[in-house]
Design a protein around this motif. Structure first.
Motif, short mmCIF file in Angstrom:
data_model
loop_
_atom_site.label_atom_id
_atom_site.label_comp_id
_atom_site.label_asym_id
_atom_site.label_seq_id
_atom_site.Cartn_x
_atom_site.Cartn_y
_atom_site.Cartn_z
N GLU A 21 -0.87 -8.36 -34.69
CA GLU A 21 -1.54 -9.54 -34.12
C GLU A 21 -1.50 -10.74 -35.06
O GLU A 21 -1.36 -11.87 -34.63
N LYS A 24 1.92 -12.28 -34.81
CA LYS A 24 2.07 -12.91 -33.50
C LYS A 24 1.35 -14.25 -33.44
O LYS A 24 1.87 -15.21 -32.89
N LYS A 25 0.15 -14.32 -34.01
CA LYS A 25 -0.60 -15.58 -34.03
C LYS A 25 0.13 -16.63 -34.86
O LYS A 25 0.18 -17.79 -34.50
#
Length: 70
Positions: A21, A24-25
Protein backbone atom coordinates in the motif's frame (compact mmCIF):
# COMPACT_ATOMS: atom_id res chain seq x y z
CA UNK A 1 2.43 -7.70 -19.43
CA UNK A 2 4.94 -5.83 -17.27
CA UNK A 3 5.67 -2.32 -18.45
CA UNK A 4 9.31 -3.28 -19.05
CA UNK A 5 8.13 -5.55 -21.93
CA UNK A 6 5.60 -3.07 -23.37
CA UNK A 7 6.00 -1.63 -26.88
CA UNK A 8 7.43 1.85 -27.24
CA UNK A 9 5.40 4.96 -28.11
CA UNK A 10 1.96 3.37 -27.70
CA UNK A 11 -0.77 4.51 -25.32
CA UNK A 12 -1.21 1.77 -22.74
CA UNK A 13 -3.59 1.29 -19.83
CA UNK A 14 -2.30 0.26 -16.41
CA UNK A 15 -4.23 -2.85 -15.39
CA UNK A 16 -2.46 -3.91 -12.18
CA UNK A 17 0.18 -2.74 -9.74
CA UNK A 18 1.78 -5.47 -7.62
CA UNK A 19 3.08 -3.61 -4.57
CA UNK A 20 2.33 -2.85 -0.95
CA UNK A 21 0.00 0.00 0.00
CA UNK A 22 2.84 2.44 0.75
CA UNK A 23 4.35 2.02 -2.71
CA UNK A 24 0.92 2.20 -4.37
CA UNK A 25 0.21 5.51 -2.63
CA UNK A 26 3.60 6.86 -3.75
CA UNK A 27 2.97 5.82 -7.36
CA UNK A 28 -0.52 7.32 -7.18
CA UNK A 29 0.99 10.66 -6.12
CA UNK A 30 3.15 10.47 -9.27
CA UNK A 31 0.09 9.84 -11.45
CA UNK A 32 0.57 6.08 -11.87
CA UNK A 33 -2.84 4.58 -11.10
CA UNK A 34 -4.80 1.51 -12.18
CA UNK A 35 -6.78 2.33 -15.34
CA UNK A 36 -4.50 5.31 -15.97
CA UNK A 37 -2.80 5.89 -19.32
CA UNK A 38 0.95 5.58 -19.74
CA UNK A 39 3.33 5.63 -22.72
CA UNK A 40 6.76 4.00 -22.69
CA UNK A 41 9.24 6.37 -24.34
CA UNK A 42 12.38 4.26 -23.93
CA UNK A 43 13.52 1.06 -22.26
CA UNK A 44 17.05 -0.02 -21.48
CA UNK A 45 18.37 -2.76 -19.20
CA UNK A 46 15.04 -3.13 -17.41
CA UNK A 47 14.66 0.58 -16.68
CA UNK A 48 11.98 2.53 -18.52
CA UNK A 49 11.19 6.19 -19.17
CA UNK A 50 7.45 6.79 -19.33
CA UNK A 51 5.14 9.65 -20.19
CA UNK A 52 2.30 10.10 -17.75
CA UNK A 53 -0.13 12.88 -18.61
CA UNK A 54 2.23 15.74 -19.54
CA UNK A 55 5.22 14.63 -17.48
CA UNK A 56 8.00 12.08 -17.80
CA UNK A 57 9.21 9.67 -15.17
CA UNK A 58 12.00 7.09 -15.02
CA UNK A 59 11.30 3.74 -13.37
CA UNK A 60 14.05 1.37 -12.29
CA UNK A 61 14.08 -2.36 -13.07
CA UNK A 62 12.56 -3.38 -9.74
CA UNK A 63 9.61 -1.00 -10.05
CA UNK A 64 8.98 -1.51 -13.76
CA UNK A 65 8.35 -5.23 -13.23
CA UNK A 66 5.55 -4.45 -10.74
CA UNK A 67 3.43 -2.36 -13.12
CA UNK A 68 1.30 -4.33 -15.59
CA UNK A 69 -0.24 -2.77 -18.72
CA UNK A 70 -2.51 -3.79 -21.56
Amino acid sequence: MPIVLAPLNQNLRIVRIVADEKLKKHLESLGITVNGEITVLSASGGSVVCKIKEGRIALDKELSTKIFVA
